[in-house]
Design a protein around this motif. Structure first.
Motif, PDB file in Angstrom:
ATOM      1  N   SER A 119       0.836  -1.210   0.000  1.00  0.00           N
ATOM      2  CA  SER A 119       0.000   0.000   0.000  1.00  0.00           C
ATOM      3  C   SER A 119       0.874   1.264   0.000  1.00  0.00           C
ATOM      4  O   SER A 119       0.478   2.299  -0.545  1.00  0.00           O
ATOM      5  N   VAL A 120       2.074   1.163   0.585  1.00  0.00           N
ATOM      6  CA  VAL A 120       3.003   2.304   0.556  1.00  0.00           C
ATOM      7  C   VAL A 120       3.514   2.532  -0.866  1.00  0.00           C
ATOM      8  O   VAL A 120       3.515   3.655  -1.383  1.00  0.00           O
ATOM      9  N   VAL A 121       3.936   1.438  -1.514  1.00  0.00           N
ATOM     10  CA  VAL A 121       4.423   1.546  -2.896  1.00  0.00           C
ATOM     11  C   VAL A 121       3.312   2.089  -3.795  1.00  0.00           C
ATOM     12  O   VAL A 121       3.548   2.926  -4.669  1.00  0.00           O
ATOM     13  N   GLU A 122       2.081   1.655  -3.537  1.00  0.00           N
ATOM     14  CA  GLU A 122       0.944   2.122  -4.338  1.00  0.00           C
ATOM     15  C   GLU A 122       0.773   3.639  -4.201  1.00  0.00           C
ATOM     16  O   GLU A 122       0.581   4.357  -5.188  1.00  0.00           O
ATOM     17  N   LYS A 123       0.866   4.134  -2.974  1.00  0.00           N
ATOM     18  CA  LYS A 123       0.690   5.568  -2.720  1.00  0.00           C
ATOM     19  C   LYS A 123       1.846   6.367  -3.344  1.00  0.00           C
ATOM     20  O   LYS A 123       1.616   7.415  -3.961  1.00  0.00           O
ATOM     21  N   VAL A 124       3.071   5.885  -3.190  1.00  0.00           N
ATOM     22  CA  VAL A 124       4.228   6.564  -3.787  1.00  0.00           C
ATOM     23  C   VAL A 124       4.085   6.576  -5.311  1.00  0.00           C
ATOM     24  O   VAL A 124       4.372   7.586  -5.976  1.00  0.00           O
ATOM     25  N   SER A 125       3.612   5.472  -5.864  1.00  0.00           N
ATOM     26  CA  SER A 125       3.418   5.385  -7.320  1.00  0.00           C
ATOM     27  C   SER A 125       2.345   6.363  -7.793  1.00  0.00           C
ATOM     28  O   SER A 125       2.452   6.945  -8.876  1.00  0.00           O
ATOM     29  N   TYR A 126       1.311   6.519  -6.973  1.00  0.00           N
ATOM     30  CA  TYR A 126       0.272   7.510  -7.278  1.00  0.00           C
ATOM     31  C   TYR A 126       0.896   8.907  -7.408  1.00  0.00           C
ATOM     32  O   TYR A 126       0.647   9.630  -8.381  1.00  0.00           O
ATOM     33  N   TYR A 127       1.736   9.285  -6.436  1.00  0.00           N
ATOM     34  CA  TYR A 127       2.365  10.610  -6.475  1.00  0.00           C
ATOM     35  C   TYR A 127       3.288  10.749  -7.692  1.00  0.00           C
ATOM     36  O   TYR A 127       3.290  11.770  -8.372  1.00  0.00           O
ATOM     37  N   LEU A 128       4.075   9.700  -7.947  1.00  0.00           N
ATOM     38  CA  LEU A 128       4.995   9.755  -9.093  1.00  0.00           C
ATOM     39  C   LEU A 128       4.230   9.765 -10.409  1.00  0.00           C
ATOM     40  O   LEU A 128       4.625  10.449 -11.358  1.00  0.00           O
ATOM     41  N   GLY A 129       3.116   9.041 -10.451  1.00  0.00           N
ATOM     42  CA  GLY A 129       2.295   9.021 -11.657  1.00  0.00           C
ATOM     43  C   GLY A 129       1.633  10.366 -11.901  1.00  0.00           C
ATOM     44  O   GLY A 129       1.582  10.865 -13.033  1.00  0.00           O
ATOM     45  N   LEU A 130       1.146  10.997 -10.825  1.00  0.00           N
ATOM     46  CA  LEU A 130       0.528  12.323 -10.941  1.00  0.00           C
ATOM     47  C   LEU A 130       1.555  13.356 -11.401  1.00  0.00           C
ATOM     48  O   LEU A 130       1.287  14.153 -12.311  1.00  0.00           O
ATOM     49  N   ALA A 131       2.751  13.327 -10.797  1.00  0.00           N
ATOM     50  CA  ALA A 131       3.794  14.292 -11.196  1.00  0.00           C
ATOM     51  C   ALA A 131       4.234  14.052 -12.638  1.00  0.00           C
ATOM     52  O   ALA A 131       4.339  14.997 -13.428  1.00  0.00           O
ATOM     53  N   SER A 132       4.452  12.794 -12.993  1.00  0.00           N
ATOM     54  CA  SER A 132       4.864  12.470 -14.375  1.00  0.00           C
ATOM     55  C   SER A 132       3.786  12.904 -15.369  1.00  0.00           C
ATOM     56  O   SER A 132       4.095  13.410 -16.453  1.00  0.00           O
ATOM     57  N   ALA A 133       2.534  12.716 -14.984  1.00  0.00           N
ATOM     58  CA  ALA A 133       1.422  13.092 -15.862  1.00  0.00           C
ATOM     59  C   ALA A 133       1.377  14.609 -16.033  1.00  0.00           C
ATOM     60  O   ALA A 133       1.236  15.113 -17.149  1.00  0.00           O
ATOM     61  N   ASN A 134       1.506  15.346 -14.936  1.00  0.00           N
ATOM     62  CA  ASN A 134       1.418  16.795 -15.065  1.00  0.00           C
ATOM     63  C   ASN A 134       2.591  17.365 -15.865  1.00  0.00           C
ATOM     64  O   ASN A 134       2.408  18.276 -16.676  1.00  0.00           O
ATOM     65  N   ILE A 135       3.783  16.825 -15.663  1.00  0.00           N
ATOM     66  CA  ILE A 135       4.927  17.251 -16.487  1.00  0.00           C
ATOM     67  C   ILE A 135       4.610  16.976 -17.958  1.00  0.00           C
ATOM     68  O   ILE A 135       4.866  17.804 -18.833  1.00  0.00           O
ATOM     69  N   SER A 136       4.026  15.819 -18.220  1.00  0.00           N
ATOM     70  CA  SER A 136       3.773  15.407 -19.604  1.00  0.00           C
ATOM     71  C   SER A 136       2.599  16.155 -20.213  1.00  0.00           C
ATOM     72  O   SER A 136       2.581  16.428 -21.416  1.00  0.00           O
ATOM     73  N   ASN A 137       1.604  16.515 -19.384  1.00  0.00           N
ATOM     74  CA  ASN A 137       0.497  17.329 -19.877  1.00  0.00           C
ATOM     75  C   ASN A 137       0.987  18.714 -20.294  1.00  0.00           C
ATOM     76  O   ASN A 137       0.378  19.372 -21.130  1.00  0.00           O
ATOM     77  N   ILE A 138       2.077  19.159 -19.710  1.00  0.00           N
ATOM     78  CA  ILE A 138       2.649  20.466 -20.053  1.00  0.00           C
ATOM     79  C   ILE A 138       3.607  20.357 -21.234  1.00  0.00           C
ATOM     80  O   ILE A 138       3.601  21.187 -22.130  1.00  0.00           O
ATOM     81  N   LEU A 139       4.460  19.314 -21.239  1.00  0.00           N
ATOM     82  CA  LEU A 139       5.584  19.266 -22.182  1.00  0.00           C
ATOM     83  C   LEU A 139       5.474  18.192 -23.260  1.00  0.00           C
ATOM     84  O   LEU A 139       6.209  18.246 -24.252  1.00  0.00           O
ATOM     85  N   ASN A 140       4.607  17.196 -23.053  1.00  0.00           N
ATOM     86  CA  ASN A 140       4.477  16.096 -24.011  1.00  0.00           C
ATOM     87  C   ASN A 140       5.825  15.533 -24.478  1.00  0.00           C
ATOM     88  O   ASN A 140       6.119  15.463 -25.664  1.00  0.00           O
ATOM     89  N   PRO A 141       6.679  15.116 -23.523  1.00  0.00           N
ATOM     90  CA  PRO A 141       7.970  14.550 -23.934  1.00  0.00           C
ATOM     91  C   PRO A 141       7.795  13.163 -24.549  1.00  0.00           C
ATOM     92  O   PRO A 141       6.743  12.540 -24.399  1.00  0.00           O
ATOM     93  N   ASP A 142       8.839  12.677 -25.202  1.00  0.00           N
ATOM     94  CA  ASP A 142       8.826  11.306 -25.707  1.00  0.00           C
ATOM     95  C   ASP A 142       8.786  10.336 -24.536  1.00  0.00           C
ATOM     96  O   ASP A 142       8.093   9.320 -24.586  1.00  0.00           O
ATOM     97  N   SER A 143       9.549  10.653 -23.481  1.00  0.00           N
ATOM     98  CA  SER A 143       9.527   9.772 -22.308  1.00  0.00           C
ATOM     99  C   SER A 143       9.834  10.532 -21.030  1.00  0.00           C
ATOM    100  O   SER A 143      10.499  11.563 -21.055  1.00  0.00           O
ATOM    101  N   VAL A 144       9.297  10.017 -19.931  1.00  0.00           N
ATOM    102  CA  VAL A 144       9.708  10.416 -18.598  1.00  0.00           C
ATOM    103  C   VAL A 144      10.574   9.263 -18.096  1.00  0.00           C
ATOM    104  O   VAL A 144      10.088   8.134 -17.985  1.00  0.00           O
ATOM    105  N   VAL A 145      11.852   9.535 -17.849  1.00  0.00           N
ATOM    106  CA  VAL A 145      12.796   8.493 -17.462  1.00  0.00           C
ATOM    107  C   VAL A 145      13.057   8.608 -15.965  1.00  0.00           C
ATOM    108  O   VAL A 145      13.409   9.680 -15.471  1.00  0.00           O
ATOM    109  N   ILE A 146      12.867   7.495 -15.246  1.00  0.00           N
ATOM    110  CA  ILE A 146      12.986   7.513 -13.793  1.00  0.00           C
ATOM    111  C   ILE A 146      14.245   6.782 -13.374  1.00  0.00           C
ATOM    112  O   ILE A 146      14.439   5.617 -13.693  1.00  0.00           O
TER     113      ILE A 146
END
Lengths: 323, 323
Positions: free
Chosen positions: B239-266
């Motif tokens: 459940s911790v990994v799920e919550k952290v993934s939610y935050y990382l997914g939200l941040a990656s999505a918002n960056i991508s909604n702004i910039l539309n990169p080819d990839s977000v590399v983690i």
């Protein structure tokens, strides 16, 4: 002979034209109606006829122009100077635009998306003060935008760069957006989004307010009505503006935490509220940014109004100056 | 004679060096300890001595090199090739770096921030596949990053571009960040942030879990422990990994909604969880992006590990190829 730029701002209702100096000063401007009948097939010929007519009227020839730049709604293919679909122009398939205008006028042509072009205009001679890092956000029927970073317009891999309206600002209980996501900025900060926020807040507001009464009554209430009521002291309307400003401040902050632009410039119809809106957005922007960004990125209101389109479009033609 | 690139990755513990081909292949690499004593005054001389020693050892001279590129922690002034303060190097005032190395080695020099340089590395020969639009996010002690948009590294007006760790992902009830804001990505997705999320979720978790027991017991629990437990089937850790993934997914999505990169590399230590983490981030990324971005932007795990720094640093020197 001093050479000039031609800017065309193609919209669903009108096509605006401008003749500009190389420094971005508008010397002549005019507009024609956009005829979207017959699948939009009259649009390009109408533009060409108007251009020929005006250039003759002003005593100008192709040799007077460095180039033509154009902003268009829909999906723009910058390499082929075509528009591959624009709902509000009735353009369904790929539409030849640049090749036809270039052939008829004999002037080099460049095109980009209308929101990007407006961003270029505000960045060049508007609130952006020609800084290499400027983010433009336009609050109208929808929420659009354009991003200039390190001097370049950011298009992204599929041309969706700068779609600021789809930043998620309410990830948990947001309104459904036309894009299919929940909680996009557009659902709370476009003209209709502001009204949605008002409807939601009206459910639990208990004081007296003509705006709340109108909403509960089923009367038509616009975002402009809400902003005007807030400025006149309607506490309910004020709470709506506060909430919308929170969303805009959060979105502006997150964009700036990522890009650290010189300014986030806010334009479009909703931005007519001016300093009343800007100062509130700034308050939340300051809450959500980190120190280096707080100190260096500014929140501004757009300066060019409707001219941003023709000015930004004309700026696209500056790429031909060296040729 | 085939010419080469030199890459230097300056860190608080070690300085890594690499000799690379113009295509980004590492031919030689070595490292020295970073001597931060005496206000960090030995660092630049140590780098020069090591470079001279190795070039002699490999039978290489300045004529074999196009240039030297370097990544440094702290605030980097790219124009003057100086570092204007780096806490973990004990550099307080402005430190001459490029001018000294250039003079001693006779090879052109360029410098940038370490996170930006790692982003350049991953973009060039790592997961970014040399695409012009790549966002790099590094999850370690903190959360850093770098953004390459339309082929350019985005620095922003005050050099704070790419500070992805300070995107706000929990605007209402977030943890306090070292930057002064509440709810930054760094507070929930860095190594210590993951543990903070675990502590918060432990308060209301009611099942059996060795990880929850260790937290409640006051034992030392690391983000690595949590990810390993989650992969082994600990429902609380999951459940911790799920919550952290939610935050990382939200941040990656918002960056991508702004910039539309080819990839977000983690990348970074936390990303060692690999596909287990990536697939969950992607799930939330898909929830929060709009259709064009869903279809064109990918979420990837970094490929270069520790070499990203020297490779990205070396890529800075490619600007001298034409000279």
């Amino acid at each position: 002979m001093t050479r000039k730029l031609l800017g065309i701002d193609l919209g669903g209702t009108t096509v605006k034209f401008g003749v500009l100096t190389l420094d971005g000063e508008v010397q002549e401007k005019w507009a024609i109606e956009t005829n979207v009948l017959d699948g939009g097939k009259h649009i390009v010929p109408d533009i060409i006829a108007s251009l020929k007519h005006r250039l003759e009227m002003y005593g100008l020839t192709k040799d007077n122009f460095v180039g033509i730049g154009m902003g268009s709604p829909g999906a723009v293919d910058r390499d082929s100077n075509t528009v591959t679909g624009a709902f509000n122009l009735n353009w369904k398939g790929t539409q030849e635009v640049g090749s036809v205008i270039e052939k008829e006028l004999g002037i080099p042509f460049a095109i980009d998306n209308d929101a990007n072009v407006a961003a270029l205009g505000e960045r060049w001679v508007g609130a952006g003060e020609n800084n290499p890092d400027v983010v433009f956000m336009t609050l109208g029927t929808g929420v659009g935008g354009g991003i200039i970073a390190d001097g370049n317009l950011i298009h992204g891999v599929a041309g969706a760069g700068g779609e600021i309206g789809h930043i998620i600002v309410e990830p948990q209980n947001g309104f459904l957006c036309t894009c299919g996501s929940y909680g996009c900025l557009e659902t709370v900060a476009s003209a209709t989004g502001v009204v949605k926020v008002a409807r939601l807040l009206a459910e639990s507001y208990e004081g007296d307010s003509p705006i709340k009464a109108a909403i509960d009554n089923g009367d038509t209430v616009t975002s402009k009505d809400i902003f005007m009521a807030a400025e006149s002291g309607d506490a309910f309307a004020d709470s709506v503006v506060e909430k919308v400003s929170y969303y805009l401040g959060l979105a502006s902050a997150n964009i700036s935490n990522i890009l650290n632009p010189d300014s986030v410039v806010i334009g479009g119809g909703v931005s007519a509220a001016g300093e009343f809106l800007r100062s509130r957005i700034e308050k939340y922007f300051m809450t959500f940014t980190f120190p280096q960004v707080k100190q260096s990125t500014k929140v501004k209101i757009a300066e060019l109004g409707n001219d941003a389109g023709i000015i930004g479009a004309a700026s696209l033609a500056r790429q031909f100056i060296a040729e």
